[in-house]
Design a protein around this motif. Structure first.
Motif, PDB file in Angstrom:
ATOM      1  N   VAL A 163      50.913 -36.845  16.815  1.00  0.00           N
ATOM      2  CA  VAL A 163      51.274 -36.679  15.406  1.00  0.00           C
ATOM      3  C   VAL A 163      52.639 -37.304  15.132  1.00  0.00           C
ATOM      4  O   VAL A 163      52.857 -37.926  14.091  1.00  0.00           O
ATOM      5  N   GLY A 164      53.556 -37.152  16.085  1.00  0.00           N
ATOM      6  CA  GLY A 164      54.867 -37.771  15.923  1.00  0.00           C
ATOM      7  C   GLY A 164      54.798 -39.282  15.914  1.00  0.00           C
ATOM      8  O   GLY A 164      55.560 -39.948  15.209  1.00  0.00           O
ATOM      9  N   TRP A 165      53.881 -39.845  16.710  1.00  0.00           N
ATOM     10  CA  TRP A 165      53.683 -41.304  16.702  1.00  0.00           C
ATOM     11  C   TRP A 165      53.311 -41.782  15.304  1.00  0.00           C
ATOM     12  O   TRP A 165      53.793 -42.825  14.855  1.00  0.00           O
ATOM     13  N   LEU A 166      52.481 -41.031  14.609  1.00  0.00           N
ATOM     14  CA  LEU A 166      52.100 -41.398  13.234  1.00  0.00           C
ATOM     15  C   LEU A 166      53.337 -41.484  12.340  1.00  0.00           C
ATOM     16  O   LEU A 166      53.458 -42.403  11.529  1.00  0.00           O
ATOM     17  N   ARG A 167      54.217 -40.520  12.498  1.00  0.00           N
ATOM     18  CA  ARG A 167      55.451 -40.495  11.680  1.00  0.00           C
ATOM     19  C   ARG A 167      56.353 -41.680  12.022  1.00  0.00           C
ATOM     20  O   ARG A 167      56.855 -42.378  11.124  1.00  0.00           O
ATOM     21  N   LEU A 168      56.555 -41.935  13.290  1.00  0.00           N
ATOM     22  CA  LEU A 168      57.448 -43.023  13.690  1.00  0.00           C
ATOM     23  C   LEU A 168      56.849 -44.384  13.378  1.00  0.00           C
ATOM     24  O   LEU A 168      57.572 -45.322  13.027  1.00  0.00           O
ATOM     25  N   ARG A 169      55.551 -44.505  13.500  1.00  0.00           N
ATOM     26  CA  ARG A 169      54.884 -45.787  13.255  1.00  0.00           C
ATOM     27  C   ARG A 169      54.942 -46.196  11.794  1.00  0.00           C
ATOM     28  O   ARG A 169      55.018 -47.385  11.475  1.00  0.00           O
ATOM     29  N   THR A 170      54.908 -45.215  10.890  1.00  0.00           N
ATOM     30  CA  THR A 170      54.845 -45.521   9.455  1.00  0.00           C
ATOM     31  C   THR A 170      56.152 -45.287   8.719  1.00  0.00           C
ATOM     32  O   THR A 170      56.350 -45.839   7.634  1.00  0.00           O
ATOM     33  N   GLY A 171      57.031 -44.459   9.263  1.00  0.00           N
ATOM     34  CA  GLY A 171      58.221 -44.067   8.505  1.00  0.00           C
ATOM     35  C   GLY A 171      57.887 -43.053   7.428  1.00  0.00           C
ATOM     36  O   GLY A 171      58.718 -42.757   6.568  1.00  0.00           O
ATOM     37  N   SER A 172      56.670 -42.490   7.469  1.00  0.00           N
ATOM     38  CA  SER A 172      56.209 -41.541   6.460  1.00  0.00           C
ATOM     39  C   SER A 172      55.665 -40.300   7.137  1.00  0.00           C
ATOM     40  O   SER A 172      55.082 -40.361   8.224  1.00  0.00           O
ATOM     41  N   VAL A 173      55.811 -39.164   6.485  1.00  0.00           N
ATOM     42  CA  VAL A 173      55.309 -37.913   7.035  1.00  0.00           C
ATOM     43  C   VAL A 173      53.852 -37.673   6.657  1.00  0.00           C
ATOM     44  O   VAL A 173      53.181 -36.825   7.257  1.00  0.00           O
ATOM     45  N   TRP A 174      53.296 -38.455   5.712  1.00  0.00           N
ATOM     46  CA  TRP A 174      51.977 -38.131   5.179  1.00  0.00           C
ATOM     47  C   TRP A 174      50.835 -38.290   6.179  1.00  0.00           C
ATOM     48  O   TRP A 174      49.906 -37.466   6.180  1.00  0.00           O
ATOM     49  N   PRO A 175      50.821 -39.290   7.054  1.00  0.00           N
ATOM     50  CA  PRO A 175      49.761 -39.299   8.071  1.00  0.00           C
ATOM     51  C   PRO A 175      49.792 -38.054   8.968  1.00  0.00           C
ATOM     52  O   PRO A 175      48.746 -37.539   9.358  1.00  0.00           O
ATOM     53  N   ALA A 176      50.990 -37.565   9.283  1.00  0.00           N
ATOM     54  CA  ALA A 176      51.111 -36.346  10.087  1.00  0.00           C
ATOM     55  C   ALA A 176      50.604 -35.136   9.314  1.00  0.00           C
ATOM     56  O   ALA A 176      49.974 -34.238   9.884  1.00  0.00           O
ATOM     57  N   VAL A 177      50.866 -35.094   8.011  1.00  0.00           N
ATOM     58  CA  VAL A 177      50.368 -33.999   7.175  1.00  0.00           C
ATOM     59  C   VAL A 177      48.842 -33.976   7.179  1.00  0.00           C
ATOM     60  O   VAL A 177      48.212 -32.925   7.325  1.00  0.00           O
ATOM     61  N   VAL A 178      48.228 -35.147   7.029  1.00  0.00           N
ATOM     62  CA  VAL A 178      46.766 -35.227   7.032  1.00  0.00           C
ATOM     63  C   VAL A 178      46.208 -34.804   8.381  1.00  0.00           C
ATOM     64  O   VAL A 178      45.227 -34.052   8.463  1.00  0.00           O
ATOM     65  N   ALA A 179      46.818 -35.274   9.474  1.00  0.00           N
ATOM     66  CA  ALA A 179      46.352 -34.895  10.813  1.00  0.00           C
ATOM     67  C   ALA A 179      46.444 -33.391  11.021  1.00  0.00           C
ATOM     68  O   ALA A 179      45.514 -32.757  11.539  1.00  0.00           O
ATOM     69  N   HIS A 180      47.547 -32.801  10.614  1.00  0.00           N
ATOM     70  CA  HIS A 180      47.756 -31.360  10.782  1.00  0.00           C
ATOM     71  C   HIS A 180      46.765 -30.577   9.931  1.00  0.00           C
ATOM     72  O   HIS A 180      46.141 -29.608  10.398  1.00  0.00           O
ATOM     73  N   GLY A 181      46.596 -30.992   8.667  1.00  0.00           N
ATOM     74  CA  GLY A 181      45.664 -30.299   7.792  1.00  0.00           C
ATOM     75  C   GLY A 181      44.230 -30.388   8.289  1.00  0.00           C
ATOM     76  O   GLY A 181      43.469 -29.420   8.220  1.00  0.00           O
ATOM     77  N   SER A 182      43.850 -31.561   8.784  1.00  0.00           N
ATOM     78  CA  SER A 182      42.506 -31.740   9.316  1.00  0.00           C
ATOM     79  C   SER A 182      42.293 -30.889  10.562  1.00  0.00           C
ATOM     80  O   SER A 182      41.236 -30.261  10.741  1.00  0.00           O
ATOM     81  N   LEU A 183      43.285 -30.846  11.431  1.00  0.00           N
ATOM     82  CA  LEU A 183      43.192 -30.040  12.651  1.00  0.00           C
ATOM     83  C   LEU A 183      42.958 -28.575  12.321  1.00  0.00           C
ATOM     84  O   LEU A 183      42.088 -27.914  12.907  1.00  0.00           O
ATOM     85  N   ASN A 184      43.707 -28.045  11.374  1.00  0.00           N
ATOM     86  CA  ASN A 184      43.562 -26.640  11.012  1.00  0.00           C
ATOM     87  C   ASN A 184      42.201 -26.343  10.396  1.00  0.00           C
ATOM     88  O   ASN A 184      41.688 -25.220  10.510  1.00  0.00           O
ATOM     89  N   ALA A 185      41.612 -27.338   9.748  1.00  0.00           N
ATOM     90  CA  ALA A 185      40.311 -27.134   9.109  1.00  0.00           C
ATOM     91  C   ALA A 185      39.161 -27.239  10.094  1.00  0.00           C
ATOM     92  O   ALA A 185      38.171 -26.502   9.989  1.00  0.00           O
ATOM     93  N   ILE A 186      39.260 -28.155  11.044  1.00  0.00           N
ATOM     94  CA  ILE A 186      38.129 -28.493  11.901  1.00  0.00           C
ATOM     95  C   ILE A 186      38.099 -27.710  13.204  1.00  0.00           C
ATOM     96  O   ILE A 186      37.036 -27.302  13.693  1.00  0.00           O
TER      97      ILE A 186
END
Length: 299
Positions: free
Chosen positions: A222-245
């Motif tokens: 999840v941290g790689w997503l943040r560092l790769r994009t400079g944005s927190v939103w891919p990490a938010v989506v990953a976290h939200g999806s994880l909690n749902a699935i």
């Protein structure tokens, strides 16, 4: 105490314990307040970010950019990784369930869905005649809508862990160490719940230590997503999806031999292996640094 990191840690951790205290004095995870308090606890890292913001008095636009609330310097890359997180997390979850069954550490009941049936009956709900169709609909809804429905509480955590904390740990310790440290902090923060057996009820208080292993590995991805994009939103989506699935995946098991959450599922040892392999591939073959914006021409 005026340094930003101690302020962030004290607020995020102190408030998380304050929120969870009613569970410690009122029935533990069996309390009807568990779901509400667990969700409320997810906003305590955001409280830490806001506390640091008040301390530093950084202009709002700069603060949003520094903490990843923007889409980063390459919006197309961020959009692609949002989509990758949206679809990739469910893939990892169900792959971990499948590998658990293939290696013999979990038994599935895809025909009778006996564990899902037992779960519905335990909650006093009527079991539909077409349970298989209902299960498919639930999975599809979780995949499609889960990241949206969970976006706000997931942002409550991710703005703190990946948005503010991770870049500072990376700057001071290097990429790999920073990612590992941020995951460890993330795992330790869950202690008010995991010490009560959250996620691994059969482990009791040892769940707190075990869950840190998952958080360290998942935190790298999840941290790689943040560092790769400079944005927190891919990490938010990953976290939200994880909690749902993740909870749905385990309900595919056999009620006669329920899955051992320590071994199977994305948070079990099988999932750890998948996350470790994915983290190693990402860090080895893909740069984590987002593209830097081009300097504006001098007039």
């Amino acid at each position: 105490m005026k340094r930003p990191l101690p302020v962030f840690i004290v607020l995020a951790f102190g408030l998380s314990w304050a929120v969870a205290l009613p569970l410690w004095f009122g029935g533990g995870l069996a309390s009807p307040l568990t779901g509400v308090l667990a969700t409320l606890m997810m906003f305590t890292p955001t409280a830490g970010v806001l506390g640091v913001w008040a301390l530093t008095r950084t202009p709002a636009r700069s603060w949003a950019r520094e903490t990843g609330l923007t889409l980063g310097p390459d919006r197309r890359r961020t959009g692609l990784l949002v989509l990758a997180a949206w679809l990739g997390v469910p893939l990892l979850v169900f792959l971990s369930i499948g590998l658990g069954a293939a290696t013999g550490v979990a038994s599935l009941d895809l025909d009778g869905l006996s564990l899902l049936r037992a779960s519905l009956e335990a909650r006093g709900m009527d079991v539909p005649a077409e349970l298989g169709a209902v299960a498919v609909v639930q999975v599809v809804l979780a995949v499609v809508a889960g990241p949206v429905l969970n976006a706000i509480p997931a942002l409550g955590e991710e703005w703190g862990w990946r948005g503010w904390l991770l870049p500072r740990l990376v700057d001071g310790n290097g990429v790999l160490t920073g990612l590992l440290l941020s995951g460890a902090v993330w795992g330790l923060w869950h202690a008010p719940l995991t010490l009560l057996g959250y996620n691994y009820p059969r482990l009791g208080s040892w769940a707190a230590l075990f869950f840190m292993g998952f958080c360290v590995l998942a935190g790298v991805v999840v941290g790689w997503l943040r560092l790769r994009t400079g944005s927190v939103w891919p990490a938010v989506v990953a976290h939200g999806s994880l909690n749902a699935i993740a909870p749905l995946g385990l309900l595919l098991g056999d009620a006669a031999e329920p899955p051992n959450e320590v071994l199977t599922g994305i948070t079990g040892l099988v999932g750890w292996v998948l996350l470790a392999v994915l983290a190693a591939v990402l860090l080895r073959f893909v740069s984590v640094r987002p593209p830097q914006p081009s300097p504006e021409p001098v007039a």
